[in-house]
Design an enzyme around this catalytic site. Structure first.
Site, PDB file in Angstrom:
ATOM      1  N   SER A 144     -54.074  20.855  55.421  1.00  7.82           N
ATOM      2  CA  SER A 144     -54.407  20.962  56.841  1.00  7.82           C
ATOM      3  C   SER A 144     -55.909  21.191  57.030  1.00  7.82           C
ATOM      4  CB  SER A 144     -53.583  22.077  57.488  1.00  7.82           C
ATOM      5  OG  SER A 144     -53.758  22.110  58.872  1.00  7.82           O
ATOM      6  N   ASP A 303     -57.625  17.747  63.216  1.00 10.82           N
ATOM      7  CA  ASP A 303     -57.851  18.304  61.890  1.00 10.82           C
ATOM      8  C   ASP A 303     -57.526  17.241  60.837  1.00 10.82           C
ATOM      9  OD1 ASP A 303     -55.101  18.346  62.213  1.00 10.82           O
ATOM     10  OD2 ASP A 303     -54.818  20.272  61.225  1.00 10.82           O
ATOM     11  N   ASP A 305     -55.234  16.490  58.707  1.00 10.16           N
ATOM     12  CA  ASP A 305     -53.937  15.815  58.649  1.00 10.16           C
ATOM     13  C   ASP A 305     -53.423  15.446  60.032  1.00 10.16           C
ATOM     14  OD1 ASP A 305     -53.417  18.567  59.183  1.00 10.16           O
ATOM     15  OD2 ASP A 305     -51.349  18.336  58.516  1.00 10.16           O
ATOM     16  N   ASP A 307     -52.445  16.910  62.798  1.00  9.43           N
ATOM     17  CA  ASP A 307     -51.328  17.503  63.531  1.00  9.43           C
ATOM     18  C   ASP A 307     -51.818  18.501  64.583  1.00  9.43           C
ATOM     19  OD1 ASP A 307     -52.091  19.552  61.809  1.00  9.43           O
ATOM     20  OD2 ASP A 307     -50.059  20.014  61.125  1.00  9.43           O
TER      21      ASP A 307
END
Length: 578
Positions: A144, A303, A305, A307
């Site tokens: 993340s 961010d 990834d 999400d």
């Protein structure tokens, strides 16, 4: 076996490759580093693995990834299922493709088919792919927003959400049972493909995912009207959001999308930001510079990834760009989505807004205004996904919107994890709609404050690394658990929730009732004047987090109250740890 013996065992075991052994031999004499790498196994928690990349049992490397995957494979093979298929995605971090491939080959060696994406993809697309491909599970290689030295391994179940009980503990037990790295299976990639156990996926899932997002648009008419005028600056922060975010905005009709060039391409070193987190002001420095050059209406950052979404909006009156916290953007998107669904098609009688326990009480006010249900769940979007699954299985309850304070939300049920790509689309749609009404997104936010109250929510974190830090974090929780404060920051404590003990205690009457939520090492205090305070250890970093929310008479009053409260909290914690 203590850490020194484990270190020697790795060095002398021919199972480990020469590069790993050379890295470990270079640590000879550095006892503190050896201890940190080998004093424990990298913990496989309810969210999977997350740790610093490197050799050792307490590090992210191909061996710890294989070990975790062997445990997952053992669990899957014990299920009474013919869905022995797992989707695998990965982000732009160092070693992400390698870790994803190792996981796929381990699954294949255990007779489980792996669908692996051909290149990096956002987390929500992995969640979508699990259900689209009718898989029993999913694996996402990502850390993340952690710093560059980290990577991670998240596990999803067949509903597309991260694992929840009983699967989380079941998988954890299987991973713990894998004690010998020599017993972990793997196989040749070519052989796996020939046996139909390794399949590369990509474009077809991309197209299907994007089509699902487009169906969620409410006001295409507004986009058509002002899509040529609205100016949007976007940065993927060197991560996975670049292609899908730009694609969805272009396909629905936004013409002026400016991507921060220095942060456009994937790069696991994150060279322009030390902390690729859309919550951090540093992450927006280049985007805000570009926004001022282009006179942008809004500034967006996902961010690595993709999400979670960070947002700045322009105040037309002052010309300044104002940051929206995750609570603010979540409530703004949620109020737009629910309000416009009500206006255009009506709301279901059993509709629900779902939030986590550390999210803004403004959500409660929104639910009251629209006369819909509100469900509160533990921190972690998987619990929101669990509620969606419950609606589907029972036939009772309709999901309208869900969010958490940490910059994550979900419109629609195509995914069961937070989705920054759909959040980008929805926020831009909302900006277009409000622009047709002669308003900016900041104007819409002010309207919400006037309607619901000037809620101010924030979080303060204290980093406490290593074994000593872990002990301090536990000491803070136990001190508060054993001696409930009567007031915090000048606010009277009305009730105390201990999610570990499953109790809610009314401090005035002494009445105790259950929380009704799963056990979690979290303390929550309901305060006077609609305030609240919550303490929880981070599940992914060596931090203890203090969340709080207050209500002011106006923006200035709310800000002043929040600053004073934060100071009081840190003083209270200092007195505990002194």
């Amino acid at each position: 076996m203590d850490y020194k013996e484990m270190y020697e065992a790795w060095i002398n075991n021919p199972y480990f490759d020469e590069e790993t052994i050379a890295e470990l031999k270079a640590l000879a004499g550095n006892d503190s580093e050896i201890q940190d790498r080998f004093y424990k196994d990298l913990e496989f928690g309810t969210a999977g693995l997350r740790g610093v990349i490197g050799a050792g049992t307490n590090r992210m490397n191909v061996y710890t990834v294989r070990k975790a995957t062997q445990g997952l494979a053992n669990y899957i093979n014990k299920q009474n299922t013919d869905k022995k298929r797992v989707a695998i995605a990965y982000d732009s971090r160092r070693m992400s493709p390698e870790f994803a491939n190792e996981a796929a080959l381990c699954l294949a060696a255990n007779g489980i088919k792996a669908y692996i994406f051909d290149s990096l993809r956002p987390t929500p697309e992995l969640s979508y792919a699990v259900r689209e491909l009718d898989c029993i599970a999913g694996i996402n290689i990502t850390a993340s927003h952690n710093p560059p030295e980290y990577n991670g391994y998240k596990v999803y179940w067949e509903d597309g959400a991260q694992i929840t009980p009983p699967h989380d503990t079941g998988i954890m037990d299987e991973v713990l049972a894998v004690t010998d790295y020599n017993n972990v299976k793997t196989m040749d990639q070519k052989e796996a493909a020939e046996k139909g156990l390794y399949e590369v996926i990509g474009q077809a899932i991309d197209d299907s995912y994007i089509d699902c997002l487009k169906k969620l648009i409410i006001h295409q008419d507004s986009i058509d009207a002002v899509g040529d005028d609205l100016k949007i600056v976007y940065t993927p922060l060197h991560g996975t959001g670049n292609i899908p975010a730009r694609r969805i905005l272009a396909e629905i009709g936004f013409k002026n999308v400016y991507v921060v060039p220095e942060q456009e391409l994937p790069d696991g070193e994150f060279p322009t930001v030390s902390y690729p987190n859309p919550e951090a002001a540093e992450a927006f420095e280049l985007a805000l510079k570009l926004a001022k050059e282009k006179d942008a209406d809004l500034v967006l950052a996902t961010d690595p990834d993709a999400d979670r979404l960070g947002v700045y909006v322009k105040d037309a009156k002052s010309g300044e760009y104002i940051t929206l916290t995750g609570n603010m953007s979540g409530c703004l998107i949620g109020d737009y989505e629910i309000g416009q669904r009500k206006a255009t098609e009506g709301l279901p009688e059993d509709g629900y807004l779902i939030k986590t326990i550390v999210s803004s009480n403004m959500a409660d006010a929104i639910a009251d205004y629209y006369e819909i249900g509100l469900i509160e769940v533990l921190t972690g979007f998987k619990y929101i996904g669990q509620q969606i699954l419950g609606f589907e299985e029972s036939g009772k309850g309709s999901y309208l919107f869900g969010f958490e304070e940490s910059y994550g939300c979900l419109v629609g049920t195509h995914a069961r994890d937070k989705d920054a790509i759909v959040a980008v689309m929805k926020l831009c749609e909302a900006a277009a709609y409000y622009k047709t009404q002669g308003k900016t997104l900041w104007d819409a936010m002010i309207d919400m404050y006037e309607k619901y109250g000037y809620y101010k929510d924030d979080v303060t974190s204290v980093t406490m690394p290593g074994m000593e830090g872990l002990a301090k974090i536990q000491a803070i929780l136990e001190a508060l658990r054993n001696d409930t404060p009567k007031e915090i920051g000048g606010y009277k404590v009305l009730s105390a929730r201990d999610y570990k003990a499953d109790t809610i205690t009314d401090l005035a009457t002494g009445e105790v009732k259950p929380t009704g939520l799963p056990s979690s090492n979290v303390l929550y205090y309901e305060l006077s004047d609609d305030g609240w305070f919550c303490v929880r250890p981070s599940g992914t970093e060596p931090k203890v987090k203090f969340y709080y929310g207050l209500v002011g008479k106006d923006l200035k009053d709310a800000e002043e109250k929040s600053e004073a409260f934060a100071k009081a909290v840190l003083e209270m914690i200092d007195s505990i740890t002194a």
